[in-house]
Structures are given as structure tokens and as C-alpha cells.
Design an enzyme around this catalytic site. Structure first.
Site, PDB file in Angstrom:
ATOM      1  CB  SER A  81      -0.892   0.217   1.182  1.00  0.00           C
ATOM      2  OG  SER A  81      -0.485   0.120   2.309  1.00  0.00           O
TER       3      SER A  81
ATOM      4  CE  LYS B  51      -3.322   2.083   4.600  1.00  0.00           C
ATOM      5  NZ  LYS B  51      -2.943   1.199   3.361  1.00  0.00           N
TER       6      LYS B  51
END
Length: 810
Positions: A668, A711
Site C-alpha cells: 500500500s 489511514k
């Protein structure tokens, strides 16, 4: 080429995610009720598992062997509850299985026999046999104590005594002929010499001539031989008497009890095994009639018999019935959910009793297991508990394959206790086994046990996600209704249920879907009711759900608070403003057992002339996982494909996650790493107020990632703690917009323009947002990138590196 401020604002505007797409909120007005009290109770309603429902219905309906079920899915999706409800419903439509009894095997006592009976009649048979035993004992004792019996027995004895007296009479006469007299006393038999018809005294015998003495001795010898012959004949007659008396008594016993068996023969004439058992029972009672007459032993003898296992009571066990499985109270097929599937709990056992330091057993001590109790119905097991038990999985497979259950004691097999050879007759097995387990265990058994798919042909899969449509929303509302009523919680307002639905979308990180993890949802229901009660409210409203969620997060965010504190005090170096070359803020997620949160991490890159390519410092330190390593190799593929078509790239670069000391995996951050590489190569600074997440492929296309909400929120809270500037934000993959279910606070900050979310689909779009410089990733007709753009600067840097490498080579 630096874009002007207006153009840069336009770029930011193009890729900025609209506020309306940051969170999907369910409109409570879709519900026509006000509170859950207005809803009707609907039991056993499955939510969002249509595929599982069809598979369950199919698996339970197929009668052929091997169509056992494995229910797979994550915990909390209702798989156990639905399985129990479905199986119970199906079981009511099936016939009640037969009762099972173990009886004594008169021909082979070590192998007790199985007899089955229609449901509910096994207990009647057991009681009938108990009464039969009482009647037999009473009838035998009564008959053997009657005058007729004594008279007939006395006649037999007197007849044999007369025969004995006759042969002794003959012997006496023979002795007299030999001038000898036979005297029979309790001490033995004596011979007395006769002289002139009278006994000869010792003194007189001594006065006889030697010839007479010799003659007397010969006569004594002849008579002695006759006596020996007579004694032998007497013993034979006595033996015949014993046999005659025993035969007589057996006939008497048989005649006295035969009428007791007649009703049984008529009643059970269709059951061959019962008839065979009764015949053996009858003949065994006749053969052992003395056990029903043993009433004269004194107390001490009875105690010793009991201790030695030889009492009449112990012997009478052979004439009883072990009602092994009693289905009298069932209204359909049995459903057994065995929560502790040990060997004995599943397959039954033979119990033992201690006696003078040894272990004894009999067929009445055979105890059933869950397989026996569920026979003819359904057995439900948890895979985790099942596979933790030694030998259980292999024995379960053997039972399903052979279609029978053999009871064997592990202690005997392992030599813990001596085996007495007791091996009960196997019981035919006909049931469905339903195992509930995780995807991991299902895949494990599929891969390593070749018999698994032969025996468990039906997979019932419970998914963790369902559509967020009107049907499922209403079903979820009814689920809340049922749970509230069951647990005694306060009723929920429709606004509160709307918040619960929003929470369901947050759990799966998808705006158009809902979670089927009802275990997590019920936690929120309980805690929301608690906070409402604390405020003395009569109904749970939306603010109570929000309170429950915030308190739930607060209880488990100790680690993230420590991390944020270290960032605030500078222990962890992280900038949220200003520009830096070769530095960028990446985003990752960390998780504990009950919490997942996002954390920003500084990623830095250094680029220089060399041949080593891109060095992943985490990999060199053995802190990088395989997927992360793959992401780094993709960066090399992108740079080579974009900038090394006509010449090699003499590049050495190092990339690292600063101040991270744990293992790093996943791809990611691969786009983030590419951005920081481009920044270092182009020598263009990146704005530190923007954090990045997303993976990238070799064509520079941005790919979606997981944990996007955590996030974003993790970086937001760091920026907030340092004061929001209005320029900060996060770049995410465009595909992740549908996964956005941000906290209300974050959405409000974005709505006010204090924070931003940008969604991109290519690396060029992201680098423009980060640097304010045109990416220029499209070559002109001459094959060159536009002057002053990021890609042009990177290519110029590679050209210089190539020239420098050639100079060094020469």
C-alpha cells in the site's frame, strides 16, 4: 515546470473528493416506524446470507451418504445460530429414530448385542425384562419350595437309594458266604470274620491253624474286592442321581417359567433379534436355576462374593437390559450440539468399577456418545474444538465411511487399564454431521485430507458482507428489535438504527455494503442502551450510538495516543507542513486484538549514480515482507519502462521507513515510495502536509488498498494536534472512494475546508498534487517530456547519471 497558484488550485479541485462521497449515511426516514417497539417480532430471520441459506437447505435435504456439511465463515456472522435453527426446523419434519438397547450375549459374553426398538418402546422393553427377572426368581423359588417338587425329588432320590441298598445287600450276602460280615460306619467300612456264624475275636483268630488263617485271609481279600466294586457302582449311581436331580430341576425350572416367556414371544414375534435373545435368555435361566435359589449363604459369604464380583446381584446383570439410547421424549430427529467433542463424548465408552484393586465391567456400563445420541438426526461440531482432540478426527471419518460406530476405550488401547475383551457390537450409523469452522480450517482440511471432500460435500459459506439495500436494512432493524427484546435493552429509535447501519458500513469499509458481523453490532447495541439508561432516557437515540462508538474507541486507543504523543513531542520525526526533497508522509495501519488505527510514517529516499538499483533498507535489515519486496521491484519496473527504453539507468537508490523497527509488509506504500523517488530524482520538494497511500503497478496506475478510513483519520488527528492549515490532506486511490466511511469530525473538517482528500488514478496526478509541478508524463512527437516537468527533470537526471557513469568507466 512550476504551475501558477490558480492552476495548482484547479489541479487540487479536479482530484478533490466531494464531501458527499466521504461518508454514506443512512436516512432514518426510510423506516416507517419510530422505535423498535413498533416492529413485530420475526424469529429466525437470516440477514444477507442467501447463498448460505440455499446451501444449508440443500445439504440438509440430500439423503445420500457423504453429504455432510461444513459451515464456513468468520465468527459473529450468525453461522451457529442459523445452523441450529435450520437443523432444528428440519429435524422436526423427520421421524424419531429407534431406541437402542444393549443386551447380554449368552453365547459370547464379551460381545454384547444390539437390539433396536421403535422410539419410546425401548424403555418399556427394559422394564418388561426387569419385571420378567423378578417373576422368574419368584416363580422358581415358589416352585422349588412346593410339596409336589419335594415329593417328586424325594422319589427320585429314594429310587436311587434303593438301587444302592440293593447292591450293598448283595455284597452283604456274598460276604456271609465267605464267612465275613460287612459293617458300614461313618468312619468307613470294616470286615469282621465269622466262625460258626458268629464274629471271631482276635484271640480266637490267633488260636486257629495256619491253614484256617490262610483261608480267612483269602476270604477277606475276595470280599474286599467285592466291596470295592460295590463302592464304585454306588458312586456311579450317585453321579447318575446328581444328573437326574439336576435334569429334573432344570425341567421343573423350565416348566415353571415357560409361560412367563410366552407373552414376549407373541409381542415381539416380528423382531427376530428379540426372539433369539429371549430364547437364549430362557435357556440360560434354566441352566443357572441355582442362582435363583442361593438364599442360604451366611452374611460373611455374601460379602466375600460381592467383593469378588460373584454375588447373585452381579450375576443378575446378565438378565437386564442396557437402554443405551432412549428417544422417548423426542418430537423428531435428534439435534446434538457437542461443545466438547472429546473422544469419549463423541464415541461413547465402557466404564469400569474397582474391585479389590482390579477393574471390572459389564455390558450395563456401556455409555453412549454424541454420535449415538444424534444417530438418525444431526450432530453439530465446532472445527476448532474437534481438531484439538487426539484421534477424534480420524475416528469420526472412519465412522462416517463405514456407517457404524464401534465403542473402544482409549485407556485399553493405550494400556492404561487391562483389557477385559469387552467389545460391544457396532451400531449402524445414519446421521448428518455439520461442522462449523473458519476459512483457514476449511482450506487446511481440503488441502491435507483427501477424504474431506468425500465426506463433507456441502460447503455452507457465510459471507462477512451484504448489500446495503432496503431489504437488508429492514432485516437489520428487525434484528435490533429481536435482540433488544431478548436482552432487555431499551427500545431503539429509528435514528439510532440508522447509526447502527452506518456503523455496519464502516466495519466493512464500503458505502454500499453492510457487515454481517452481528457480534460487533450487538456490542454497540448493549453499550448504546447503557449510555441511554445513564441519561435516564426511555429510548436509545442516535447520540447514544455515537457515544457508545466513541467510548468503545477510547477504551482501546491507548497505543495510538502514545504514538501521537511521540509525534507531538518530536520523538518520532514527522512534518505536517513545509517542503522537503526526497521525503514524504506514508500511511500505514496498526492493529491490536480489538482496535485498528492508522499511523503516518516518514519515508525518505536518496538517489545517486551506481549499479545497485533500488535498495530496500527494510529488506536488507530483514524487516520487509514478501509483498513489500514485490512492491519495490515494481518501482524498478516502472522506472525502467518509463526512462530506460534507449539506455540503461545507472541508478542506485535507498528507500526506508524512518523510525520503524517492526516488520513491514504489504504494497500500500508502493506509490508513496515512487513519489519520493521521483522527488529525489527530479530534485523537486514534496509538500509535507499531504500524506499518501496506494499501491502502483509497472505502468504507474494507482491501485486500491485497505484501511483507507483509518489511514486518513490517523493523519488528520496528527495535523489537528499541530493546528490545521487548510492545505493538509491525504491522497488515496480513486477506487477507494467507495470505501470511505470517515468519522463525522473528519467530514466536518473537510466540509469547512480545513482538510482535504484527493483521489488519483495515476502516479502523474499524485505528483502534481504533492509538488505543484506539472508531471509531464506524456512525450511529444520527438519522444521528449515537456521541459520543466517532473518527468523531464527525472529523465535529465538519468542522462547526467549515464554520462557520469560512462566517464567513470572510461
Amino acid at each position: 515546470m512550476k504551475v501558477n497558484e490558480e492552476e495548482y488550485k484547479n489541479v487540487l479541485s479536479i482530484y478533490r473528493v466531494p464531501v458527499s462521497e466521504l461518508r454514506s449515511e443512512f436516512d432514518a426516514n426510510h423506516f416507517s416506524f419510530q422505535t423498535t417497539d413498533d416492529l413485530e417480532h420475526v424469529s429466525n430471520e437470516m440477514i444477507g446470507q442467501k447463498r448460505a441459506e440455499k446451501a444449508m437447505e440443500f445439504g440438509l435435504s440430500v439423503e445420500q451418504t457423504g453429504y455432510n456439511l461444513f459451515v464456513v465463515g468468520t465468527a459473529g456472522t450468525g453461522r451457529l445460530t442459523y445452523t441450529l435453527d435450520s437443523v432444528t426446523k428440519q429435524a422436526k419434519e423427520r421421524a424419531v429414530p429407534k431406541d437402542i438397547c444393549y443386551v447380554y450375549n449368552f453365547e459370547n459374553p464379551d460381545m454384547p448385542l444390539v437390539i433396536d426398538f421403535p422410539a419410546g418402546t425401548g424403555q418399556k422393553f427394559q422394564q418388561e425384562i426387569e419385571i420378567l427377572l423378578i417373576d422368574i426368581e419368584r416363580q422358581i423359588r415358589s416352585t422349588f419350595s412346593s410339596e409336589v417338587f419335594e415329593k417328586d425329588k424325594r422319589k427320585i432320590i429314594e429310587d436311587f437309594r434303593a438301587r444302592v441298598e440293593a447292591i450293598w445287600q448283595e455284597t452283604d450276602e456274598f460276604a456271609l458266604q465267605q464267612h465275613m460280615k460287612v459293617e458300614r460306619t461313618p468312619e468307613g467300612i470294616e470286615l469282621v470274620p465269622l466262625f460258626n456264624g458268629r464274629p471271631l475275636a482276635v484271640e480266637e483268630f490267633e488260636k486257629l491253624s495256619e491253614t484256617d488263617k490262610e483261608m480267612m485271609k483269602n476270604c477277606e481279600k475276595i470280599v474286599g474286592q467285592k466291596i470295592d466294586e460295590t463302592v464304585y457302582q454306588s458312586l456311579k449311581i450317585e453321579e447318575l442321581l446328581k444328573k437326574k436331580v439336576n435334569q429334573f430341576m432344570m425341567e421343573v425350572a423350565a416348566n415353571s417359567i415357560k409361560d412367563l416367556f410366552s407373552p414376549f414371544r407373541d409381542k415381539y414375534q416380528e423382531n427376530k433379534k428379540v426372539i433369539e435373545y429371549l430364547e437364549s435368555y430362557f435357556h440360560d435361566v434354566v441352566s443357572h436355576y441355582t442362582f435363583f435359589l442361593d438364599t442360604n449363604n451366611n452374611g460373611q459369604e455374601n460379602i466375600m462374593k460381592a467383593l469378588m464380583g460373584g454375588s447373585n446381584e452381579h450375576f443378575h446383570h446378565r438378565y437386564t437390559v442396557n437402554l443405551f439410547v432412549n428417544n422417548k421424549n423426542l418430537a423428531g430427529a435428534p439435534v446434538i450440539y457437542e461443545t466438547n467433542p472429546t473422544y469419549y463424548n463423541l464415541f461413547g465408552k465402557v466404564e469400569y468399577q474397582g474391585s479389590l484393586g482390579s477393574w471390572t465391567t459389564n455390558f450395563t456400563l456401556i455409555k453412549p456418545g454424541a454420535l449415538h445420541l444424534a444417530n438418525g438426526g444431526y450432530l453439530i461440531l465446532q472445527a476448532t474444538e474437534l481438531l484439538q482432540q487426539p484421534q477424534v478426527w480420524m475416528r469420526l471419518k472412519m465412522a462416517l465411511q463405514t456407517g457404524s460406530i464401534q465403542i473402544e476405550n482409549l485407556n485399553e488401547m493405550n494400556g492404561v487399564i487391562p483389557s477385559n475383551g469387552n467389545r460391544p457390537e457396532p451400531i449402524p450409523l445414519n446421521l448428518k454431521v455439520i461442522i462449523i469452522g473458519s476459512y483457514y480450517l476449511y482450506d487446511f482440511l481440503s488441502a491435507y485430507d483427501e477424504d474431506f471432500h468425500k465426506l463433507f460435500k456441502v460447503k455452507v459459506e457465510f459471507v462477512a458482507i451484504m448489500k446495503k439495500d432496503q431489504e437488508n436494512s429492514w432485516k437489520l432493524a428487525r434484528f435490533v428489535k429481536n435482540y433488544v427484546d431478548k436482552e432487555g435493552l431499551l427500545p431503539f429509535h429509528r435514528r439510532a438504527i440508522a447509526k447502527v447501519i452506518d456503523y455496519g458500513s464502516r466495519l466493512v469499509e464500503e458505502q454500499s455494503k453492510l457487515s454481517t458481523d452481528f457480534q460487533e453490532i450487538t456490542k454497540v447495541l448493549v453499550e448504546s442502551s447503557y449510555w441511554a439508561k445513564l441519561e435516564h432516557e426511555s429510548v436509545v437515540d442516535d447520540r447514544h450510538v455515537e457515544k457508545a462508538l466513541s467510548e468503545k474507541a477510547h477504551r482501546s486507543n491507548h497505543i495510538v495516543e502514545q504514538y501521537r504523543e511521540m509525534i507531538r513531542n518530536g520523538t518520532i520525526m514527522l512534518e505536517t507542513d513545509g517542503y522537503r526533497i526526497g521525503q514524504i508522509n506514508g500511511l500505514a495501519v496498526m492493529g491490536t486484538r480489538d482496535s485498528i488505527f492508522g499511523i503516518p510514517t516518514k519515508i525518505t529516499a536518496q538517489t545517486y549514480v551506481g549499479k545497485n538499483g533500488i535498495m530496500n533498507i527494510e529488506r536488507e535489515a530483514m524487516l520487509s515482507g514478501q509483498i513489500h519486496n514485490k512492491g519495490m521491484m515494481i518501482l524498478t519496473g516502472f522506472l525502467s519502462g518509463e526512462f530506460a527504453k534507449n539506455r540503461p539507468i545507472p541508478l542506485s537508490a535507498s528507500i526506508t521507513f524512518e523510525q520503524t523497527y517492526n516488520s513491514i509488509d504489504g504494497d500500500s506504500a508502493s506509490s508513496t515510495e515512487l513519489y519520493v523517488l521521483l522527488s529525489s530524482l527530479a530534485e523537486v520538494p514534496i509538500y509535507q502536509g499531504i500524506a499518501v497511500t496506494g499501491s502502483v503497478n509497472q505502468w504507474g496506475e494507482i491501485q486500491p488498498i485497505g484501511g483507507v478510513n483509518e489511514k486518513i483519520e490517523g493523519f488528520y488527528h496528527i495535523c489537528k494536534s499541530r493546528a490545521l492549515t487548510g492545505k493538509q490532506g491525504v491522497i488515496i486511490p480513486k477506487q477507494n472512494i467507495q470505501n470511505l466511511m470517515l468519522e463525522t469530525e473528519v467530514v466536518e473538517a473537510i466540509k469547512e475546508g480545513h482538510f482535504h482528500i484527493w483521489a488519483v488514478s495515476h502516479i502523474a496526478e499524485g505528483i502534481e498534487i504533492l509538488t505543484g509541478v506539472d508531471a509531464g508524463n506524456i512525450r511529444n512527437e520527438k519522444g521528449q517530456y515537456p521541459e520543466g516537468t517532473i518527468f523531464a527533470k527525472v529523465e535529465n537526471r538519468f542522462t547526467k547519471m549515464f554520462e557520469m557513469a560512462n566517464k567513470l568507466k572510461n
